[in-house]
Design a protein around this motif. Structure first.
Motif, PDB file in Angstrom:
ATOM      1  N   ARG A 257     -15.560 -38.101 -43.897  1.00 36.75           N
ATOM      2  CA  ARG A 257     -16.045 -39.475 -44.027  1.00 36.75           C
ATOM      3  C   ARG A 257     -17.573 -39.435 -43.979  1.00 36.75           C
ATOM      4  O   ARG A 257     -18.168 -39.005 -42.988  1.00 36.75           O
ATOM      5  CB  ARG A 257     -15.498 -40.358 -42.908  1.00 36.75           C
ATOM      6  N   VAL A 258     -18.202 -39.870 -45.057  1.00 37.32           N
ATOM      7  CA  VAL A 258     -19.660 -39.844 -45.168  1.00 37.32           C
ATOM      8  C   VAL A 258     -20.150 -41.268 -45.410  1.00 37.32           C
ATOM      9  O   VAL A 258     -19.778 -41.894 -46.409  1.00 37.32           O
ATOM     10  CB  VAL A 258     -20.111 -38.920 -46.322  1.00 37.32           C
ATOM     11  N   ASN A 259     -20.949 -41.774 -44.478  1.00 39.49           N
ATOM     12  CA  ASN A 259     -21.465 -43.145 -44.578  1.00 39.49           C
ATOM     13  C   ASN A 259     -20.339 -44.155 -44.794  1.00 39.49           C
ATOM     14  O   ASN A 259     -20.449 -45.095 -45.596  1.00 39.49           O
ATOM     15  CB  ASN A 259     -22.487 -43.258 -45.710  1.00 39.49           C
ATOM     16  N   GLY A 260     -19.231 -43.929 -44.087  1.00 42.72           N
ATOM     17  CA  GLY A 260     -18.111 -44.853 -44.151  1.00 42.72           C
ATOM     18  C   GLY A 260     -17.175 -44.654 -45.324  1.00 42.72           C
ATOM     19  O   GLY A 260     -16.165 -45.351 -45.430  1.00 42.72           O
ATOM     20  N   ARG A 261     -17.477 -43.719 -46.211  1.00 46.90           N
ATOM     21  CA  ARG A 261     -16.644 -43.483 -47.394  1.00 46.90           C
ATOM     22  C   ARG A 261     -15.925 -42.149 -47.251  1.00 46.90           C
ATOM     23  O   ARG A 261     -16.556 -41.121 -46.969  1.00 46.90           O
ATOM     24  CB  ARG A 261     -17.507 -43.476 -48.657  1.00 46.90           C
ATOM     25  N   VAL A 262     -14.614 -42.159 -47.465  1.00 39.23           N
ATOM     26  CA  VAL A 262     -13.852 -40.913 -47.449  1.00 39.23           C
ATOM     27  C   VAL A 262     -14.080 -40.206 -48.778  1.00 39.23           C
ATOM     28  O   VAL A 262     -13.870 -40.779 -49.849  1.00 39.23           O
ATOM     29  CB  VAL A 262     -12.349 -41.184 -47.238  1.00 39.23           C
ATOM     30  N   ARG A 263     -14.526 -38.974 -48.696  1.00 38.64           N
ATOM     31  CA  ARG A 263     -14.850 -38.222 -49.903  1.00 38.64           C
ATOM     32  C   ARG A 263     -14.728 -36.728 -49.614  1.00 38.64           C
ATOM     33  O   ARG A 263     -14.576 -36.308 -48.461  1.00 38.64           O
ATOM     34  CB  ARG A 263     -16.269 -38.531 -50.384  1.00 38.64           C
ATOM     35  N   LEU A 264     -14.794 -35.942 -50.671  1.00 37.08           N
ATOM     36  CA  LEU A 264     -14.820 -34.491 -50.524  1.00 37.08           C
ATOM     37  C   LEU A 264     -16.260 -34.028 -50.372  1.00 37.08           C
ATOM     38  O   LEU A 264     -17.155 -34.502 -51.082  1.00 37.08           O
ATOM     39  CB  LEU A 264     -14.186 -33.819 -51.741  1.00 37.08           C
ATOM     40  N   VAL A 265     -16.469 -33.130 -49.440  1.00 32.44           N
ATOM     41  CA  VAL A 265     -17.790 -32.539 -49.226  1.00 32.44           C
ATOM     42  C   VAL A 265     -17.700 -31.058 -49.549  1.00 32.44           C
ATOM     43  O   VAL A 265     -16.856 -30.344 -49.003  1.00 32.44           O
ATOM     44  CB  VAL A 265     -18.265 -32.745 -47.771  1.00 32.44           C
ATOM     45  N   MET A 355     -17.559 -35.843 -57.571  1.00 41.82           N
ATOM     46  CA  MET A 355     -17.210 -37.110 -58.223  1.00 41.82           C
ATOM     47  C   MET A 355     -16.747 -38.137 -57.195  1.00 41.82           C
ATOM     48  O   MET A 355     -16.867 -39.347 -57.412  1.00 41.82           O
ATOM     49  CB  MET A 355     -16.110 -36.883 -59.264  1.00 41.82           C
ATOM     50  N   THR A 356     -16.216 -37.656 -56.070  1.00 42.21           N
ATOM     51  CA  THR A 356     -15.739 -38.582 -55.036  1.00 42.21           C
ATOM     52  C   THR A 356     -16.883 -39.319 -54.351  1.00 42.21           C
ATOM     53  O   THR A 356     -16.643 -40.280 -53.622  1.00 42.21           O
ATOM     54  CB  THR A 356     -14.926 -37.824 -53.972  1.00 42.21           C
ATOM     55  N   GLY A 357     -18.116 -38.878 -54.567  1.00 41.69           N
ATOM     56  CA  GLY A 357     -19.263 -39.542 -53.957  1.00 41.69           C
ATOM     57  C   GLY A 357     -19.817 -40.689 -54.773  1.00 41.69           C
ATOM     58  O   GLY A 357     -20.680 -41.432 -54.288  1.00 41.69           O
ATOM     59  N   LEU A 358     -19.342 -40.857 -56.014  1.00 40.82           N
ATOM     60  CA  LEU A 358     -19.837 -41.954 -56.850  1.00 40.82           C
ATOM     61  C   LEU A 358     -19.188 -43.262 -56.408  1.00 40.82           C
ATOM     62  O   LEU A 358     -17.952 -43.359 -56.356  1.00 40.82           O
ATOM     63  CB  LEU A 358     -19.522 -41.687 -58.321  1.00 40.82           C
TER      64      LEU A 358
END
Length: 401
Positions: A257-265, A355-358
Motif C-alpha cells: 500500500r503506497v500513499n493509500g493505494r494498493v499497488r505492486l512495488v 502500471m498499477t501506480g497509474l
C-alpha cells in the motif's frame, strides 16, 4: 481453479461459465513473454530460455514453448474454439524462436500462433562515478583477506578512473554491437503489440477480441483458467494481477500500500532490501488485461493501430510517466589473443508492474496457489518443483501433440 472463491452474489460456477463463454466466442488471446536472454537460468550465459528442454513431462523432455502451447491446445478443445497464442520476442530471441518453431512445425498447434518481435532496444551507458561508489562502497560487500582486498580495491579504482575519463553517463559504444545494446524491460512488450502489427492482425481476424492473458515464459502454471477469466470480466477492472504468498527466496517486489493505494512495488524501487521481506505477496507478473480499456490508457482506439506515428507518440507519452530503473551490468571486452576485460556499464528498464501506480488504471489483485504463480528462474528450483507436485499440476493442464 481449486480454491477460488466467487464474488459476492456470484458463485464460482457462474464465473467459470462467464470465462468459458468468452473463450467460446474467441474473445481471448494468450501473450507469453519470451524476449529475455535467460542469464539467471544459466547463471550468466545468454540463452533462449523458451527453447530449453527443461523437464521430462508425459515421458518426454519438453521446452517452455511446447508446455505453454499444450495448455492452450487443451483449452482450445474445451471451448471448441482455437485460442490464439502470441510469444513476444526481442532482437536476442526472435530468429532462434522463429527457426525452432518452423522446424518443429509449431508443435502441431491448431490455433493462431504468432511471434511479436520487439520494437524497442536500449543502448548501454558508461556509469557515473557516483553509481560505482554507491555499488562498491555503500552496498553490502563480502570482506576479503588483506591481499585480495588490495587487488579488488586497485581494480575498482582503475574502473572508476575509466568511467571518469571515458565520459560519465555517456553512450557505451566501445565494444561489439551486441555488447552495447540491451533489452529495455517487459513494460514495452505490450506496447510492442501495438507497434509491430500483431495486435492489428489479430483484431482484424477476430473483431470480438477483448481480453489478453499476459504471463512470463517461466510461469508454467499460468493458463486461461475460465473461472479467473470470469472473475476479471465481472470485476470490470483494467488489469487483474495474480499474486502468490511470498517465500524467503522470492525477489522482485510485491503487493504493498503506497500513499493509500494498493499497488505492486518492484524490488528495484524498495529503498532497503530488508523492507522487501515485509511484503506478504509476491508478484507473479501474470496479468488479465481488458484490451479496450488498456488502449484507452494509451489514448488509442482500434482504428489508430494502423497509424504508426500516432501509436509511437502514444507509447512514448505513457512511457514518460513510468518509472525508469537504472541497473549496473558487467560486459566483457575481448582484445584478442586470449585477452579480455570486464567493464561495468549501466542500462535502463521499465517494468510492467508499475502500471498499477497509474491513478486512472483500475487494478485488481487475486491470490493464486503457488503452483500456478511460481516462476522458474533458476534450474536449482527444478528439484523442488518436481517434488512438491507443481510439475504434476502443470502436466494436468496440458494436452500434448
Amino acid at each position: 481453479m481449486p480454491g477460488l472463491q466467487g464474488m459476492p452474489g456470484l458463485p464460482v460456477g457462474a464465473l467459470r461459465e462467464a470465462g468459458l463463454s468468452a473463450l467460446r466466442e474467441g474473445q481471448v488471446v494468450v501473450v507469453t513473454l519470451a524476449a529475455g536472454a535467460g542469464s539467471r537460468w544459466t547463471q550468466g550465459a545468454g540463452v533462449v530460455k523458451a527453447l530449453h528442454p527443461f523437464c521430462k513431462l508425459a515421458g518426454r523432455h519438453r521446452t517452455f514453448i511446447e508446455t505453454h502451447l499444450a495448455k492452450s491446445r487443451r483449452l482450445s478443445r474445451v471451448a471448441d474454439m482455437p485460442l490464439p497464442h502470441v510469444f513476444t520476442t526481442s532482437y536476442l530471441t526472435h530468429d532462434p524462436i522463429a527457426g525452432f518453431l518452423e522446424r518443429e512445425k509449431n508443435y502441431g498447434y491448431e490455433g493462431p500462433l504468432l511471434l511479436s518481435p520487439g520494437r524497442s532496444v536500449g543502448l548501454r551507458m558508461i556509469p557515473t562515478v557516483r553509481d560505482l561508489r554507491f555499488a562498491w562502497e555503500e552496498m553490502p560487500q563480502q570482506l576479503l583477506d588483506q591481499q585480495q582486498q588490495k587487488v579488488r580495491d586497485s581494480l575498482r579504482a582503475a574502473l572508476i578512473q575509466w568511467a571518469r575519463t571515458a565520459g560519465e553517463a555517456g553512450d557505451y559504444t566501445d565494444n561489439l554491437p551486441f555488447q552495447c545494446l540491451h533489452p529495455v524491460g517487459h513494460w514495452y512488450e505490450v506496447p510492442n503489440l501495438f507497434r509491430n502489427g500483431v495486435l492489428l492482425e489479430l483484431m482484424r481476424e477476430r473483431p470480438q477480441l477483448k481480453y489478453l492473458l499476459l504471463h512470463n515464459i517461466d510461469t508454467l502454471g499460468a493458463d486461461v483458467d475460465p473461472a479467473l477469466l470470469g472473475l476479471h470480466i465481472h470485476s470490470g477492472a483494467f488489469l487483474t494481477f495474480e499474486v502468490v504468498s511470498r517465500r524467503i527466496d522470492d525477489r522482485g517486489g510485491g503487493l504493498a500500500r503506497v500513499n493509500g493505494r494498493v499497488r505492486l512495488v518492484e524490488g528495484l524501487a524498495v529503498p532497503r532490501e530488508e523492507e522487501e521481506f515485509a511484503l506478504s505477496y509476491y508478484n507473479s507478473m501474470t496479468t488479465w488485461i481488458d484490451l479496450h480499456k488498456l488502449m484507452s490508457v494509451f489514448g488509442l482506439a482500434r482504428d489508430d493501430l494502423a497509424d504508426d506515428d500516432k501509436v509511437t507518440t502514444a507509447i512514448r507519452s505513457l512511457a514518460a510517466r513510468m518509472p525508469t530503473y537504472i541497473t549496473l551490468k558487467e560486459v566483457k571486452k575481448r582484445w584478442g589473443h586470449g585477452q579480455e576485460d570486464v567493464f561495468p556499464v549501466t542500462q535502463f528498464e521499465k517494468l510492467w508492474g508499475d502500471m498499477t501506480g497509474l491513478p486512472e488504471v483500475d487494478c485488481r489483485f487475486v491470490i493464486v496457489p503457488r503452483m500456478r504463480g511460481l516462476q522458474l528462474k533458476d534450474q536449482a528450483q527444478l528439484d523442488g518443483w518436481l517434488r512438491d507436485g507443481s510439475a504434476a499440476y502443470v502436466e494436468s493442464l496440458c494436452e500434448w501433440q
